[in-house]
Design a protein around this motif. Structure first.
Motif, short mmCIF file in Angstrom:
data_model
loop_
_atom_site.label_atom_id
_atom_site.label_comp_id
_atom_site.label_asym_id
_atom_site.label_seq_id
_atom_site.Cartn_x
_atom_site.Cartn_y
_atom_site.Cartn_z
N UNK A 130 -8.65 15.81 2.96
CA UNK A 130 -7.66 16.58 3.73
C UNK A 130 -6.97 15.77 4.81
N UNK A 131 -6.46 14.60 4.41
CA UNK A 131 -5.69 13.75 5.33
C UNK A 131 -4.87 12.75 4.51
N UNK A 132 -3.99 12.05 5.20
CA UNK A 132 -3.25 10.97 4.56
C UNK A 132 -4.13 9.72 4.56
N UNK A 133 -4.02 8.98 3.48
CA UNK A 133 -4.87 7.80 3.28
C UNK A 133 -3.98 6.63 2.87
N UNK A 134 -4.27 5.45 3.43
CA UNK A 134 -3.62 4.22 3.00
C UNK A 134 -4.40 3.70 1.81
N UNK A 135 -3.74 3.56 0.69
CA UNK A 135 -4.43 3.18 -0.54
C UNK A 135 -3.51 2.34 -1.40
N UNK A 190 0.85 -1.18 0.00
CA UNK A 190 0.00 0.00 0.00
C UNK A 190 0.89 1.24 0.00
N UNK A 191 0.31 2.38 -0.28
CA UNK A 191 1.01 3.64 -0.13
C UNK A 191 0.21 4.55 0.79
N UNK A 192 0.93 5.35 1.53
CA UNK A 192 0.30 6.39 2.35
C UNK A 192 0.55 7.70 1.62
N UNK A 193 -0.55 8.33 1.17
CA UNK A 193 -0.40 9.58 0.44
C UNK A 193 -1.50 10.56 0.83
N UNK A 194 -1.19 11.83 0.64
CA UNK A 194 -2.15 12.87 0.98
C UNK A 194 -3.32 12.81 0.02
N UNK A 195 -4.54 12.85 0.57
CA UNK A 195 -5.77 12.84 -0.22
C UNK A 195 -6.46 14.19 -0.01
N UNK A 196 -6.37 15.06 -1.00
CA UNK A 196 -6.89 16.43 -0.87
C UNK A 196 -8.40 16.46 -0.65
N UNK A 197 -9.14 15.49 -1.23
CA UNK A 197 -10.59 15.48 -1.09
C UNK A 197 -11.06 15.34 0.34
#
Length: 181
Positions: A69-74, A60-67
């Motif tokens: 406004x937090x980091x998301x594991x995806x 998985x990657x942890x990246x900022x999700x602007x929609x």
């Protein structure tokens, strides 16, 4: 089988770098006329990749999700470029985002998200037999790669950073496919 409504007109009402908003005027078979608005995404769609480090470990990657406004594991994901087959886009994206390529890439299925108002398709690609290879991508910061056991998927679903529906659906599909329940 119901007859699709007749399209009376389409009007572009807004446009950004990523999306176009279109008004669609329709007439249904019963004579009712309605206007809908829909988002038109990338014409080539996107890929969401399930990179398997081994039979039970997904990356998985942890990246900022602007929609939100937090980091998301995806799962790693990205747009498909014009003329690029989905499996090639998948391999390029994992090289850019997690520093691996895959010797075996399998198109699993294609999904839509909110098809009532969003015209966008995501192709789910299983990536296996990974090898280290990094390509420069377009991410604004280095993504954190997080290995996770498919056999511990239930624990991932309890994680506050894992809420992206396409990722969750893809992980369940792959877990079922690999009998890793």
């Amino acid at each position: 089988m119901q007859k699709k409504p007749e399209v009376l007109s389409t009007t572009m009402i807004a446009s950004t770098r990523l999306f176009k908003v279109e008004q669609l005027d329709l007439r249904f078979s019963n004579g009712v006329e309605v206007s809908y608005e829909r988002l038109i995404g990338s014409p080539h769609g996107a890929v969401l990749i399930v990179p398997m480090l081994d039979a039970d470990t997904v990356l998985l990657v942890r990246e900022y999700a602007a929609g939100v406004d937090r980091y998301e594991l995806t799962l790693p994901k990205g747009r498909i470029e014009a003329g690029e087959p989905p499996v090639e886009a998948a391999n390029r994206e994992i090289m850019e985002e997690i520093g691996y390529g895959a010797e075996q890439l399998t198109h699993v299925t294609s999904l839509t998200l909110a098809p009532g108002y969003l015209g966008h398709t995501t192709h789910i690609v299983l990536a296996e037999r990974l090898y280290e290879k990094r390509m420069e991508g377009d991410e604004p910061e280095e993504l954190e790669v997080v290995p996770w056991k498919l056999s511990q998927l239930d624990q991932l679903l309890q994680h506050e950073e894992c809420t992206e529906a396409r990722t969750i659906a893809a992980l369940f599909l792959i877990r079922e496919r690999t009998n890793n329940v």
